[in-house]
Design an enzyme around this catalytic site. Structure first.
Site, short mmCIF file in Angstrom:
data_model
loop_
_atom_site.label_atom_id
_atom_site.label_comp_id
_atom_site.label_asym_id
_atom_site.label_seq_id
_atom_site.Cartn_x
_atom_site.Cartn_y
_atom_site.Cartn_z
N HIS A 1 0.56 -1.15 0.04
CA HIS A 1 -0.12 0.22 0.07
C HIS A 1 0.78 1.24 0.02
O HIS A 1 0.56 2.17 0.73
CB HIS A 1 -1.08 0.02 1.02
CG HIS A 1 -2.03 -0.97 1.23
ND1 HIS A 1 -3.06 -0.86 0.51
CD2 HIS A 1 -1.90 -2.25 1.75
CE1 HIS A 1 -3.84 -2.09 0.79
NE2 HIS A 1 -3.32 -2.84 1.30
N ASP B 1 -0.08 -5.25 5.73
CA ASP B 1 -1.18 -6.15 5.48
C ASP B 1 -1.00 -6.04 3.68
O ASP B 1 -0.50 -5.36 3.20
CB ASP B 1 -2.37 -5.36 5.72
CG ASP B 1 -2.72 -3.91 5.08
OD1 ASP B 1 -1.88 -3.32 5.12
OD2 ASP B 1 -3.79 -4.01 4.65
N GLU B 2 -1.66 -7.28 3.29
CA GLU B 2 -1.78 -7.18 1.80
C GLU B 2 -0.67 -7.20 0.95
O GLU B 2 -0.86 -6.60 -0.20
CB GLU B 2 -2.83 -6.39 1.47
CG GLU B 2 -4.21 -6.82 2.00
CD GLU B 2 -5.33 -5.92 1.47
OE1 GLU B 2 -6.48 -6.70 1.08
OE2 GLU B 2 -5.47 -4.91 1.21
N VAL B 3 0.45 -7.62 1.37
CA VAL B 3 1.90 -7.46 0.60
C VAL B 3 1.45 -8.47 -0.77
O VAL B 3 1.05 -9.72 -0.79
CB VAL B 3 2.87 -7.85 1.24
CG1 VAL B 3 4.08 -8.03 0.44
CG2 VAL B 3 3.11 -7.01 2.43
#
Length: 588
Positions: A270, A338-340
């Site tokens: 992100h 988060d969400e790599v």
């Protein structure tokens, strides 16, 4: 004698004369037995007793004593609540009919055990309140507990000529020490004024943590002294960034309302917005997020992640973290994780070389955590908060040994109680933000453009529902989370007594793909109020029965009162339901 206050000022806008007349006639037709002598408080206190329903007028010269001029934040609170108590003139939708004392109440006396207690994780917020004809006393362990008690006292006051119940005793303290609200200010910008209003509403609801998700892939709106180019090039432009002065004002406003401000700079995922200033440290920047026939490069537009294999990454990251710790006072620093997306990383030659040589994505993430976690905890002396993905991610994660339990808190958002249990069993403290209950942006349809899935005229097959009932309409976390869904979430579900001790509390979250300050209040309130009560005093009565039926009437009343206080909370029912308690229930 009895007191039946005028009803007209309960409403946020001036009603038309015919409506006023109709409403008043309807009120006159209500039987006296239907006019309750109950107290509408939100959140419900832990313990409350009211011996004989009666009230006492407030003196026109009512004051809160002492002013605690030596404690600037409590001093501001006493002034603020004195003004609110004397000027609000709240009219209950269905006013209580009670005995009214012939005397008046001239003051509320505050007594605080530890005036020097800082606003920090786990601070004592308990208080006790006693109101009689001879006086009113609020006793608290800390200034922050006193602020909670002042809010309760303000909600007890009603009437054009303000009155307050007497013969009343309240003892109150929160079930959970962490009662938070996350606001994403990256995807769309929010003015300082709208953040102030949100913090004020949080204090009305006894919430104590404003989780400020400041940056994301879409923009980098905070001006940092060591890295000014990140905001200069990564924000949305003039007037859409937060200066050092803005940040300090928000933190001070939070302290004056008993609300901690916890900053989050999400990384290494992100982070596309960082590429505007430092393209060399961001992989897959400025690429289309969902290339045809290839893995997506991000969970949503736009794509870009910090490169843990580039040395300059850590120079920039440390500057960002240092400035963050200098600006923000709180013990917690949220570092995302988060969400790599591994496909994004693999657009970089150094990453593909590392993988082809036998390295793994997990090792790349571990390198990043190993070089940033100690800096946050040891050098900056902060407790680091990560999203659960860093430990439980489906595609890339680190080994537990990488994350010391004594200096790491995990925030869960997936798989409901299952992930909460996995985290506490691993020895970590946890903040619960299950997307199935606490994500307030869900259920508003999709927002990506050029989407042919909406161009369907015939009924959809039952196994391919998208637009028809049963489909998500483009919202990955549909359906919409109603206040009742939020209220009925048990964040300790299926935990042992020992495991439950590691649950700090919870946070609702408003991700801002489809929100900005024009719709902020209605998106948050009163659904966030539902979470506030559950985290303060639970969602069950003294017999252990869920109290959502009883809570409906109180929340209706509280919503109208918040609107009167300048918070544009959305209605939860037609007004007819409020005037006819119980008649709109699904079950009698």
């Amino acid at each position: 004698m009895t007191m039946i206050p005028s009803m007209t000022s309960s409403f946020p806008m001036a009603p038309k004369p015919f409506f006023l007349l109709s409403f008043f006639l309807l009120f006159l037709l209500l039987p006296i037995s239907s006019l309750p002598s109950t107290l509408n408080l939100w959140p419900q206190p832990t313990s409350i007793s009211w011996s004989t329903p009666a009230a006492i007028p407030l003196s026109p010269y009512f004051s809160i004593q002492p002013h605690f001029s030596s404690h600037i934040y409590l001093h501001r609170a006493t002034i603020r609540y004195t003004r609110l108590i004397l000027s609000e003139r709240h009219r209950p939708i269905i006013p209580p009919v009670i005995n009214l004392s012939n005397s008046s109440l001239s003051s509320l006396h505050l007594s605080i055990s530890d005036l020097s207690a800082p606003l920090q994780p786990g601070v004592d917020e308990s208080y006790s309140l006693y109101i009689s004809t001879s006086g009113a006393t609020l006793t608290a362990a800390t200034p922050w507990g006193a602020m909670r008690g002042l809010e309760t006292f303000s909600q007890l006051v009603w009437g054009h000529q303000p009155v307050v119940p007497i013969g009343l005793r309240i003892f109150d303290k929160p079930l959970f020490t962490h009662r938070g609200l996350l606001l994403d200010t990256s995807r769309n910008f929010y003015s300082v004024r709208s953040i102030f209003r949100t913090i004020r509403a949080m204090s009305y609801n006894k919430m104590n943590v404003f989780h400020w998700h400041i940056t994301d892939s879409q923009s980098f709106p905070i001006v940092l002294p060591s890295e000014p180019e990140l905001a200069a090039k990564g924000s949305y432009g003039s007037g859409m960034s937060y200066s050092t002065r803005d940040v300090k004002r928000i933190i001070q406003y939070g302290l004056s309302h008993g609300v901690r401000v916890v900053p989050e700079i999400d990384m290494p995922g992100h982070t596309a917005s960082w590429a505007e200033a430092y393209p060399e440290i961001v992989t897959c920047a400025n690429r289309f997020w969902a290339p045809t026939g290839k893995p997506a490069l991000a969970a949503e537009p736009g794509a870009g992640e910090l490169n843990p294999l580039h040395a300059k990454t850590y120079q920039v990251v440390q500057n960002v973290l240092h400035d963050l710790s200098t600006l923000f006072l709180d013990q917690y620093l949220h570092a995302g994780a988060d969400e790599v997306n591994t496909a994004c990383w693999e657009t970089d030659p150094a990453v593909t070389h590392f993988i082809s040589a036998g390295g793994t994505h997990d090792q790349i993430l571990e390198k990043f955590i190993n070089l940033t976690h100690p800096y946050i905890t040891d050098t900056l002396n902060r407790t680091v908060v990560y999203w659960e993905d860093v430990l439980l991610g489906p595609y890339v994660k680190v080994r537990p040994a990488t994350l010391p339990t004594e200096s790491t808190i995990l925030q869960t958002w997936n798989n409901r109680a299952k992930n909460t249990k996995r985290i506490v069993q691993a020895g970590y403290q946890v903040i619960v933000s299950s997307s199935d209950f606490y994500y307030l942006d869900c259920g508003h349809g999709g927002w990506v453009g050029n989407d042919s899935r909406y161009d369907v005229q015939e009924a959809e097959p039952s196994d391919e529902l998208f637009n028809d009932p049963g489909g998500n309409g483009g919202s990955w976390c549909a359906p919409y989370k109603s206040w009742q869904r939020v209220y009925n979430y048990d964040i300790l579900y299926n935990l042992t007594e020992e495991e439950a001790k590691r649950v700090l509390g919870g946070e609702v979250a408003l991700w801002s793909e489809q929100a900005d300050e024009t719709v902020l209040d209605a998106k948050l309130w009163p659904r966030t109020s539902a979470a506030a009560e559950v985290l303060w005093s639970g969602n069950r009565d003294s017999d252990g029965i869920k109290r959502y039926a009883e809570a409906t009437d109180r929340l209706n009343e509280w919503r109208y009162r918040m609107v009167r206080r300048g918070i544009q909370a959305e209605p939860i029912q037609p007004l007819w339901c409020v005037l006819n308690p119980g008649m709109c229930n699904l079950e009698q």
